[in-house]
Write an enzyme that holds these catalytic residues in place. Structure first.
Site, mmCIF file in Angstrom:
data_model
loop_
_atom_site.group_PDB
_atom_site.id
_atom_site.type_symbol
_atom_site.label_atom_id
_atom_site.label_comp_id
_atom_site.label_asym_id
_atom_site.label_seq_id
_atom_site.Cartn_x
_atom_site.Cartn_y
_atom_site.Cartn_z
ATOM 1 N N SER A 112 9.130 6.532 5.949
ATOM 2 C CA SER A 112 9.855 5.271 5.940
ATOM 3 C C SER A 112 11.025 5.290 6.914
ATOM 4 C CB SER A 112 10.307 4.966 4.509
ATOM 5 O OG SER A 112 10.706 3.632 4.369
ATOM 6 N N ASP B 282 1.082 -2.112 1.304
ATOM 7 C CA ASP B 282 2.457 -1.633 1.403
ATOM 8 C C ASP B 282 3.372 -2.853 1.459
ATOM 9 O OD1 ASP B 282 4.925 -0.598 2.112
ATOM 10 O OD2 ASP B 282 4.127 0.777 3.623
ATOM 11 N N HIS C 29 3.745 2.240 -0.606
ATOM 12 C CA HIS C 29 4.679 2.695 0.420
ATOM 13 C C HIS C 29 4.899 4.210 0.415
ATOM 14 C CE1 HIS C 29 7.750 2.039 3.412
ATOM 15 N NE2 HIS C 29 8.705 2.558 2.664
#
Length: 268
Positions: free
Chosen positions: A98, A222, A250
């Site tokens: 991320s 996601d 995610h």
């Protein structure tokens, strides 16, 4: 290693100390280095492993966090470069999740000598849509403002809802519950400040400066990173390849670690 740096980032050196190559694992928002627990096991015999907590997360030094200092991803990138410098890393592989993917990108553009390969898991260079450039990031400003309001009014309720949606995998509700606990371990004011920095960041212009071989890992459903973002990264990082995992949500390194391990082993 200086005790101050170890304390600042809860820095941990694991794996094979005699290995020729180092893998750095970098976590995303709302988690800490323990998010890599399942994935790192597959590499502990053949690599030296470096794990750390971003300032403001996990067991990093609470005194090191300042909302003024950490109002840009570049500060986090400088932290990563401090770690790389102190550990005298050369040609390390960084596996990031991320927001840490873009932190790693900024670090690698500034000091490419530290890195040989990059792995970006569910990464985004900008979360906000940009209608002027036809860019789909997945969020509008009103949606983000609503999220910030939810975090401010009732952080516990927000964390519970956000964790389940971000983790997905409705058949494994324990994963969402675990992520909620991780979110709730972060001070609400810090979580809100960090969330604003992440969700309103825009590092698209820096992508063209990255020339290191990069693997982009993307999963299905996601809520934070639509497929268009993964494709945008692939188009704009010159030496990249995009792989769609058989995973959803995610956090594929948590929900489908075997898929991530398989992709990593093929790449590195």
């Amino acid at each position: 290693m200086p005790s101050t740096l170890k304390q600042k980032h809860n820095l941990s050196i694991e794996g094979n100390p005699d290995a020729q190559q180092t893998i750095i694992f970098a976590h995303g928002f709302g988690t800490d280095q323990t998010a890599w627990h399942q994935v790192k096991q597959a590499f502990k015999d053949d690599y030296r492993l470096v794990l750390y907590d971003n300032v403001g997360a996990g067991k990093s030094d609470p005194a090191a966090y300042s909302p003024i200092k950490y109002q840009t991803l570049n500060t986090y990138a400088n932290d990563l470069l401090d770690i790389a410098s102190v550990l005298q890393l050369e040609n390390a592989i960084i596996v990031a999740h991320s927001v840490s993917s873009m932190i790693a990108m900024l670090a690698a553009v500034k000091a490419p000598q530290y890195f040989s390969k990059l792995v970006f898991t569910t990464a985004s260079p900008r979360y906000l849509n940009d209608e002027s450039e036809g860019y789909i990031g997945g969020f509008t400003q009103p949606v983000l403002d609503s999220m910030y309001e939810g975090m401010t009014l009732n952080y516990y309720a927000w964390a519970s809802g956000f964790s389940a949606a971000a983790m997905a995998n409705a058949d494994k509700p324990n994963l969402g519950s675990d992520f909620a606990k991780s979110l709730l371990s972060v001070r609400p004011d810090i979580a809100l400040s960090v969330a604003k920095v992440i969700f309103e960041s825009d590092v698209r212009k820096e992508l063209s400066g990255l020339n290191i071989e990069t693997l982009l890992l993307h999963s299905q459903n996601d809520i934070a990173v639509p497929t268009e973002v993964a494709q945008y990264l692939h188009r704009n990082i010159s030496n990249s390849r995009l792989e769609f995992l058989n995973a959803e949500g995610h956090f594929p390194h948590i929900s489908a670690p075997d898929e991530v391990i398989k992709a990593l082993k093929t790449f590195i």
